[in-house]
Design a protein around this motif. Sequence first.
Motif, mmCIF file in Angstrom:
data_model
loop_
_atom_site.group_PDB
_atom_site.id
_atom_site.type_symbol
_atom_site.label_atom_id
_atom_site.label_comp_id
_atom_site.label_asym_id
_atom_site.label_seq_id
_atom_site.Cartn_x
_atom_site.Cartn_y
_atom_site.Cartn_z
ATOM 1 N N MET A 93 0.827 -1.208 0.000
ATOM 2 C CA MET A 93 0.000 0.000 0.000
ATOM 3 C C MET A 93 0.862 1.259 0.000
ATOM 4 O O MET A 93 0.481 2.297 -0.544
ATOM 5 N N LEU A 94 2.020 1.193 0.644
ATOM 6 C CA LEU A 94 2.895 2.359 0.727
ATOM 7 C C LEU A 94 3.657 2.598 -0.574
ATOM 8 O O LEU A 94 3.990 3.745 -0.907
ATOM 9 N N ALA A 95 3.955 1.527 -1.302
ATOM 10 C CA ALA A 95 4.840 1.634 -2.477
ATOM 11 C C ALA A 95 4.411 2.733 -3.452
ATOM 12 O O ALA A 95 5.231 3.590 -3.814
ATOM 13 N N PRO A 96 3.150 2.779 -3.897
ATOM 14 C CA PRO A 96 2.799 3.847 -4.844
ATOM 15 C C PRO A 96 2.827 5.231 -4.196
ATOM 16 O O PRO A 96 3.136 6.220 -4.867
ATOM 17 N N ARG A 97 2.524 5.297 -2.904
ATOM 18 C CA ARG A 97 2.472 6.609 -2.225
ATOM 19 C C ARG A 97 3.864 7.177 -1.988
ATOM 20 O O ARG A 97 4.056 8.389 -1.922
ATOM 21 N N LEU A 98 4.852 6.308 -1.838
ATOM 22 C CA LEU A 98 6.215 6.770 -1.531
ATOM 23 C C LEU A 98 7.160 6.557 -2.716
ATOM 24 O O LEU A 98 8.380 6.619 -2.564
ATOM 25 N N ALA A 99 6.582 6.339 -3.921
ATOM 26 C CA ALA A 99 7.412 5.989 -5.084
ATOM 27 C C ALA A 99 8.469 7.044 -5.392
ATOM 28 O O ALA A 99 9.529 6.729 -5.930
ATOM 29 N N SER A 100 8.210 8.308 -5.055
ATOM 30 C CA SER A 100 9.176 9.361 -5.408
ATOM 31 C C SER A 100 10.275 9.517 -4.357
ATOM 32 O O SER A 100 11.136 10.384 -4.490
ATOM 33 N N PHE A 101 10.254 8.699 -3.308
ATOM 34 C CA PHE A 101 11.277 8.800 -2.252
ATOM 35 C C PHE A 101 12.175 7.562 -2.287
ATOM 36 O O PHE A 101 11.691 6.463 -2.568
ATOM 37 N N PRO A 102 13.484 7.708 -1.949
ATOM 38 C CA PRO A 102 14.312 6.505 -1.768
ATOM 39 C C PRO A 102 13.973 5.896 -0.406
ATOM 40 O O PRO A 102 14.592 6.213 0.597
ATOM 41 N N TRP A 103 12.970 5.046 -0.360
ATOM 42 C CA TRP A 103 12.444 4.585 0.922
ATOM 43 C C TRP A 103 12.614 3.082 1.070
ATOM 44 O O TRP A 103 12.868 2.361 0.106
ATOM 45 N N ALA A 104 12.476 2.602 2.270
ATOM 46 C CA ALA A 104 12.488 1.164 2.522
ATOM 47 C C ALA A 104 11.471 0.852 3.613
ATOM 48 O O ALA A 104 11.254 1.666 4.517
ATOM 49 N N PHE A 105 10.842 -0.316 3.474
ATOM 50 C CA PHE A 105 9.933 -0.798 4.513
ATOM 51 C C PHE A 105 10.692 -1.787 5.387
ATOM 52 O O PHE A 105 11.371 -2.688 4.887
ATOM 53 N N ILE A 106 10.583 -1.608 6.706
ATOM 54 C CA ILE A 106 11.274 -2.490 7.644
ATOM 55 C C ILE A 106 10.217 -3.250 8.439
ATOM 56 O O ILE A 106 9.463 -2.632 9.201
ATOM 57 N N PRO A 107 10.124 -4.565 8.276
ATOM 58 C CA PRO A 107 9.123 -5.323 9.045
ATOM 59 C C PRO A 107 9.349 -5.152 10.549
ATOM 60 O O PRO A 107 10.467 -4.866 10.974
#
Length: 343
Positions: free
Chosen positions: A126-140
Motif C-alpha cells: 500500500m505504501l509503495a505507490p504513495r512513496l514511489a518518489s522517495f528513496p524509501w524502505a519498509f522495515i518489518p
Amino acid sequence: MDEMARLKALSARAGADPRLVQAAGGNTSLKQDGVMWIKASGTWLRHAQERDIFVPVALEPLLTALDRDDPACENCTDFVRTDLNSLGLRPSIETTVHASLAYRIVVHVHCVETISWAVRADAEAMLAPRLASFPWAFIPYRRPGRPLATEIRKRLKADTNVLVLGNHGLVVAAETVAAAEALLGDVVRALVGPTRAAPAADLPALEKLAGGRPYEPAGDPAIHALATDAVSLAQARRGSLYPDHVVFLGAGIAVTQPDEDPGSAARRIGLSGRPEPKLIAIPGKGVLLPKDTTPAALAMARCLADVTARLGEDDRVRVLTRDDELALVNWDAEKYRQSLPAS
Ligand SMILES: [Zn+2]
C-alpha cells in the motif's frame, strides 16, 4: 543559529504535534565531529528547547559494535561520551536506528498517518505507490534496539533516507535540519488518508460505570472514538498495534461485555499471560482509564484513537504477538525508560 539549535527547534515543534509524537516517543539526532547527539531515553522532544535532552554518543565505536552485533548495542550506554554528558543522561532505546543511517540529521516520529499504514498486513504494497518518489524502505516489525537495527542495516541502500518501520513509525534523514523537516512534511503529506469523525461519548453512562472504581472517563474527548466508532473499536480490539502502546497501556484494549465491571474486562486479557490493558472501551459509550493515568499513557490512548480513525472496516491489520508484547515489557532498557518521571 547553528544546526543543533535548529534541531532543537524542530524537535520541539514535532514534539508538540500529537499527530507526530506522543509523550517520550520519537527522537532526533545530529552527527558532528565523530559524535552523535541523540535524544535521551525517557525525555520528551517537546522539551528540547527548555531542557538538555541530548546525549553525546561516540559514533565509530558504536558502528563497529553494530557490525559485530555486540550486545552493548542494546542500550548503547557503553558508547556515551561521559566527558560531554554532564547530566548523566542515557541514550534513546532507538540510538542504533539513528547510527545506522549515514546522514547527519535523523528524525524518527510515531506519526499517526504513517502508523495507520504501517500496522496493515499489506503495508509495504500500500505504501509503495504513495512513496514511489522517495528513496524509501519498509522495515518489518522488530523490537526496538538491536533487532530493529539489524533489520534496518539489511535493507538499507546507499541513498535510502525514508524508512517506514512496520507496526511502529517513520524515520527521515538528511544532511541539514531544514532538509529533514522538508522531507518529513513531504512524506507525511503523501501518507495522509481519510479520517472518520466519531459519535460523542455518553459521559453520564461512563461516570456511572466508573463510580466507586479506580477508573474515570478519558480526559481527552478524542479518545472516546475508540469505543463510539464501531470500526475503530473493531480494529483496536484485534490486539497491540505498536510498541509504545504496550509499554504505556498494556496489551491492546479491554472491551466490556454488557454490565461487566471494567476491571474484570482488563483481567480477562491479563489472565492469558499478556500485559493487562489499562484502556477499557465501553462499546457505544466511550473509554475509561485508570485514575492514576500518566500524561504519557493519556497521549498513547489518543494515538490509538487517531490511528484507528484512519483504518477502514476491511483493512487487515497485523498485531504484535504475545511474545512481542512480553519482550517489550521485560526489556531492561524499556524498564529504565518507564522508571523516569512521567513528563
Ligand atoms: Zn519509535
